[in-house]
Write a protein that holds these residues in place. Structure first.
Motif, PDB file in Angstrom:
ATOM      1  N   VAL A 193      10.371  -1.364   3.067  1.00 35.03           N
ATOM      2  CA  VAL A 193      10.296  -0.694   1.769  1.00 35.03           C
ATOM      3  C   VAL A 193      11.519   0.210   1.650  1.00 35.03           C
ATOM      4  CG1 VAL A 193       8.994   0.914   0.329  1.00 35.03           C
ATOM      5  CG2 VAL A 193       7.778  -0.721   1.793  1.00 35.03           C
ATOM      6  N   SER A 194      12.396  -0.087   0.710  1.00 34.64           N
ATOM      7  CA  SER A 194      13.603   0.719   0.542  1.00 34.64           C
ATOM      8  C   SER A 194      13.668   1.253  -0.880  1.00 34.64           C
ATOM      9  CB  SER A 194      14.855  -0.112   0.848  1.00 34.64           C
ATOM     10  OG  SER A 194      14.939  -1.228  -0.023  1.00 34.64           O
ATOM     11  N   ALA A 195      14.224   2.443  -1.017  1.00 33.59           N
ATOM     12  CA  ALA A 195      14.217   3.074  -2.335  1.00 33.59           C
ATOM     13  C   ALA A 195      15.327   4.093  -2.470  1.00 33.59           C
ATOM     14  CB  ALA A 195      12.875   3.758  -2.573  1.00 33.59           C
ATOM     15  N   ILE A 196      15.642   4.398  -3.720  1.00 35.09           N
ATOM     16  CA  ILE A 196      16.492   5.532  -4.067  1.00 35.09           C
ATOM     17  C   ILE A 196      15.572   6.601  -4.645  1.00 35.09           C
ATOM     18  CG2 ILE A 196      18.283   6.365  -5.642  1.00 35.09           C
ATOM     19  CD1 ILE A 196      19.523   3.542  -5.469  1.00 35.09           C
ATOM     20  N   VAL A 197      15.625   7.793  -4.065  1.00 30.63           N
ATOM     21  CA  VAL A 197      14.810   8.918  -4.536  1.00 30.63           C
ATOM     22  C   VAL A 197      15.746   9.880  -5.261  1.00 30.63           C
ATOM     23  CG1 VAL A 197      13.178  10.722  -3.902  1.00 30.63           C
ATOM     24  CG2 VAL A 197      13.325   8.633  -2.517  1.00 30.63           C
ATOM     25  N   PRO A 198      15.832   9.804  -6.575  1.00 25.13           N
ATOM     26  CA  PRO A 198      16.782  10.635  -7.319  1.00 25.13           C
ATOM     27  C   PRO A 198      16.635  12.120  -6.993  1.00 25.13           C
ATOM     28  CG  PRO A 198      15.820   8.983  -8.764  1.00 25.13           C
ATOM     29  CD  PRO A 198      15.052   8.926  -7.481  1.00 25.13           C
ATOM     30  N   GLY A 199      17.767  12.739  -6.695  1.00 25.86           N
ATOM     31  CA  GLY A 199      17.776  14.175  -6.469  1.00 25.86           C
ATOM     32  C   GLY A 199      17.474  14.623  -5.057  1.00 25.86           C
ATOM     33  N   VAL A 200      17.195  13.676  -4.147  1.00 25.84           N
ATOM     34  CA  VAL A 200      16.858  14.051  -2.768  1.00 25.84           C
ATOM     35  C   VAL A 200      17.732  13.265  -1.795  1.00 25.84           C
ATOM     36  CG1 VAL A 200      15.062  14.200  -1.010  1.00 25.84           C
ATOM     37  CG2 VAL A 200      14.470  14.514  -3.422  1.00 25.84           C
ATOM     38  N   PRO A 201      18.672  13.905  -1.115  1.00 19.95           N
ATOM     39  CA  PRO A 201      19.483  13.205  -0.120  1.00 19.95           C
ATOM     40  C   PRO A 201      18.597  12.579   0.955  1.00 19.95           C
ATOM     41  CG  PRO A 201      20.452  15.334  -0.634  1.00 19.95           C
ATOM     42  CD  PRO A 201      19.102  15.308  -1.286  1.00 19.95           C
ATOM     43  N   GLY A 202      18.873  11.331   1.283  1.00 21.09           N
ATOM     44  CA  GLY A 202      18.036  10.610   2.230  1.00 21.09           C
ATOM     45  C   GLY A 202      17.942  11.274   3.587  1.00 21.09           C
ATOM     46  N   GLU A 203      19.061  11.781   4.093  1.00 22.33           N
ATOM     47  CA  GLU A 203      19.038  12.411   5.412  1.00 22.33           C
ATOM     48  C   GLU A 203      18.170  13.668   5.404  1.00 22.33           C
ATOM     49  OE1 GLU A 203      23.079  13.010   6.573  1.00 22.33           O
ATOM     50  OE2 GLU A 203      23.285  10.970   7.343  1.00 22.33           O
ATOM     51  N   ILE A 241      -1.154   5.169   6.523  1.00 25.73           N
ATOM     52  CA  ILE A 241      -0.419   5.163   5.256  1.00 25.73           C
ATOM     53  C   ILE A 241      -1.056   6.136   4.273  1.00 25.73           C
ATOM     54  CG2 ILE A 241       0.209   3.746   3.262  1.00 25.73           C
ATOM     55  CD1 ILE A 241       0.407   1.362   5.184  1.00 25.73           C
ATOM     56  N   SER A 242      -2.381   6.131   4.231  1.00 27.80           N
ATOM     57  CA  SER A 242      -3.094   7.034   3.322  1.00 27.80           C
ATOM     58  C   SER A 242      -2.848   8.497   3.681  1.00 27.80           C
ATOM     59  CB  SER A 242      -4.597   6.737   3.361  1.00 27.80           C
ATOM     60  OG  SER A 242      -4.864   5.434   2.878  1.00 27.80           O
ATOM     61  N   SER A 243      -2.674   8.776   4.968  1.00 29.59           N
ATOM     62  CA  SER A 243      -2.403  10.148   5.402  1.00 29.59           C
ATOM     63  C   SER A 243      -0.952  10.536   5.159  1.00 29.59           C
ATOM     64  CB  SER A 243      -2.728  10.302   6.892  1.00 29.59           C
ATOM     65  OG  SER A 243      -4.090  10.073   7.147  1.00 29.59           O
ATOM     66  N   ALA A 244      -0.046   9.585   5.381  1.00 31.87           N
ATOM     67  CA  ALA A 244       1.380   9.893   5.284  1.00 31.87           C
ATOM     68  C   ALA A 244       1.875   9.964   3.847  1.00 31.87           C
ATOM     69  CB  ALA A 244       2.185   8.847   6.055  1.00 31.87           C
ATOM     70  N   ALA A 245       1.368   9.112   2.972  1.00 36.44           N
ATOM     71  CA  ALA A 245       1.896   9.025   1.606  1.00 36.44           C
ATOM     72  C   ALA A 245       1.876  10.360   0.862  1.00 36.44           C
ATOM     73  CB  ALA A 245       1.141   7.951   0.823  1.00 36.44           C
ATOM     74  N   PRO A 246       0.767  11.124   0.886  1.00 35.29           N
ATOM     75  CA  PRO A 246       0.777  12.416   0.178  1.00 35.29           C
ATOM     76  C   PRO A 246       1.818  13.383   0.734  1.00 35.29           C
ATOM     77  CG  PRO A 246      -1.471  11.746   0.698  1.00 35.29           C
ATOM     78  CD  PRO A 246      -0.566  10.829   1.457  1.00 35.29           C
ATOM     79  N   LEU A 247       2.016  13.355   2.047  1.00 41.78           N
ATOM     80  CA  LEU A 247       3.021  14.233   2.637  1.00 41.78           C
ATOM     81  C   LEU A 247       4.428  13.802   2.233  1.00 41.78           C
ATOM     82  CD1 LEU A 247       1.600  14.814   6.228  1.00 41.78           C
ATOM     83  CD2 LEU A 247       1.552  16.358   4.270  1.00 41.78           C
ATOM     84  N   ILE A 248       4.630  12.499   2.120  1.00 39.50           N
ATOM     85  CA  ILE A 248       5.939  11.999   1.682  1.00 39.50           C
ATOM     86  C   ILE A 248       6.228  12.459   0.257  1.00 39.50           C
ATOM     87  CG2 ILE A 248       7.253   9.920   1.114  1.00 39.50           C
ATOM     88  CD1 ILE A 248       5.750   8.517   3.430  1.00 39.50           C
ATOM     89  N   HIS A 255       0.842  -1.200   0.000  1.00 34.22           N
ATOM     90  CA  HIS A 255       0.000   0.000   0.000  1.00 34.22           C
ATOM     91  C   HIS A 255       0.878   1.251   0.000  1.00 34.22           C
ATOM     92  CE1 HIS A 255      -3.270   2.503   2.323  1.00 34.22           C
ATOM     93  NE2 HIS A 255      -2.968   3.026   1.153  1.00 34.22           N
ATOM     94  N   LEU A 256       1.862   1.269   0.879  1.00 33.27           N
ATOM     95  CA  LEU A 256       2.755   2.426   0.967  1.00 33.27           C
ATOM     96  C   LEU A 256       3.558   2.595  -0.316  1.00 33.27           C
ATOM     97  CD1 LEU A 256       4.044   4.692   2.639  1.00 33.27           C
ATOM     98  CD2 LEU A 256       5.659   2.994   3.529  1.00 33.27           C
ATOM     99  N   ARG A 257       4.072   1.493  -0.828  1.00 26.16           N
ATOM    100  CA  ARG A 257       4.899   1.546  -2.037  1.00 26.16           C
ATOM    101  C   ARG A 257       4.100   2.095  -3.224  1.00 26.16           C
ATOM    102  NH1 ARG A 257       6.110  -3.261  -1.855  1.00 26.16           N
ATOM    103  NH2 ARG A 257       8.123  -3.197  -0.802  1.00 26.16           N
TER     104      ARG A 257
END
Length: 385
Positions: free
Chosen positions: A294-304, A363-370, A268-270
């Protein structure tokens, strides 16, 4: 962008809240079995009975092994399971994968100081152990082999049956770090190893307690000194309440039931994130993976930067290998680097992990903010270039 109304915890790979049932069990044990399990009187007998029951419960949930010793956590279990096997079996070599948890790497460094050689086996782009390389490394003589069953960074679950076959064919021993898989992933293949380290707080048990499950014919020698507790392998007064709490959590975490539930939450989150960030790159093995991670690389955004920004909004997540990569000037640290990712990509990694208390509504609340945060940070980073 406003802060989320209710804080959302998406970092269960780091720790999970203690189950209410575990808390009840521990309170009861502290009151009724307060004695020192090594004492030769009724109070000690009562505490010892709780320990014995806890050992049986852990073995029962795992479905294999011959005995259990309780430790302070998976870190200590991995130390005794890996280095203790090398010492007990008389091996002068240790082989570990290139994506091990720091606890295994620390055990390997200690082994080197004791004169035991350490070799690191590579992995492929999905984080799976290179079996041909492993077989080649084992041709150099018997060794204690340490492998993380499910990667704490990318979630990949290793093909243990194949690994164990290679290890045992060379007269070697296999230790598995089960911190991210016990109670979540079926242990059928994992039982092919020789020793197994588990953690209490990863499955809703207490912090400061873990266990080492030991096969029937494994010879171990303690890498630390002390008293005679836990078959002379782990010393100090028994944490009886902690052991009872760990056992309770183990019983409550049936992977046959829990695995699919965690997988549904993670999917769901992915999917919710990918809908608005289509260029996100998921890492690890898409088929054989820990269901909660759930792990990912987000191009252009440093993880920290992403994790810090989400924290301000009330969303708890973590970086993958980015933290390790930044601490290592050479950029060689972390699972993603070992898997062939560039340093730039590794720095842009992020890890979310769900638990049984992660509600679909959260998850539904957090995903748009992410996703909104990702787009906003991309603009910020782009403007700084």
């Amino acid at each position: 962008m406003s802060r989320i109304r209710t804080q959302v915890y998406l970092d269960h790979a780091a720790t999970s809240p203690m189950l209410a049932k575990v808390q009840d069990v521990m309170r009861a044990v502290e009151g009724e079995a307060f004695g020192n399990a090594s004492s030769a009187h009724w109070a000690g007998d009562r505490a010892l009975a709780v320990l014995d029951s806890a050992r049986r419960a852990v073995l029962g949930r795992f479905g294999g092994g011959d005995r259990v010793i309780f430790t302070s956590g998976a870190t200590e279990s991995n130390l005794i399971g890996l280095l203790g096997t090398a010492l007990g079996e008389g091996f002068d070599r240790i082989v570990v994968s290139a994506i091990e948890h720091e606890s295994v790497n620390a055990a390997a460094r200690l082994a080197e100081r004791l004169g035991i050689s350490v070799e690191r086996c590579g992995v492929d782009e999905l984080g799976r152990l290179d079996l041909e390389e492993l077989n080649w490394r084992l041709s150099g003589g018997p060794a204690a082999v340490g492998v993380v069953h499910a990667s704490n960074e990318v979630g990949t679950v290793q093909p243990v049956a194949q690994i164990a076959e290679l290890v045992h064919a060379r007269g070697s021993r296999l230790h598995l770090d089960l911190a991210q898989s016990f109670g979540k992933v079926a242990m059928t293949e994992a039982r092919a190893a020789d020793t197994w380290g588990i953690s209490g707080h990863k499955i809703g048990g207490p912090k400061g307690i873990g266990a080492l499950i030991i096969g029937s014919d494994v010879r171990l020698e303690s890498p630390i000194g002390g008293g005679s507790q836990e078959d002379g392998l782990r010393h100090g007064t028994h944490n009886v309440a902690g052991a009872a709490g760990l056992a309770c959590a183990a019983v409550e975490n049936d992977p046959v039931v829990i695995g699919p539930e965690l997988q549904a939450r993670a999917d769901h989150l992915r999917s919710a994130i990918a809908y608005d960030v289509p260029d996100i790159r998921w890492t690890g093995d898409p088929e054989n993976r820990a269901p909660h991670l759930v792990s990912a690389i987000v191009p252009g955004v440093p993880g920290e930067m992403l994790v810090a920004s989400l924290d301000v909004l009330g969303i708890a997540a973590s970086v993958g290998s980015a933290c390790a990569a930044r601490k290592d000037p050479s950029g060689k640290a972390g699972a993603l680097r070992a898997m062939g990712a560039s340093k730039a990509d590794a720095v842009c990694s992020v890890r979310f992990s769900v638990g049984l208390d992660t509600a679909s509504s959260e998850i539904s609340s957090a995903a748009p903010l992410i996703t909104e945060t990702i787009h906003r940070l991309r603009e910020v980073v782009s403007a700084q270039v």
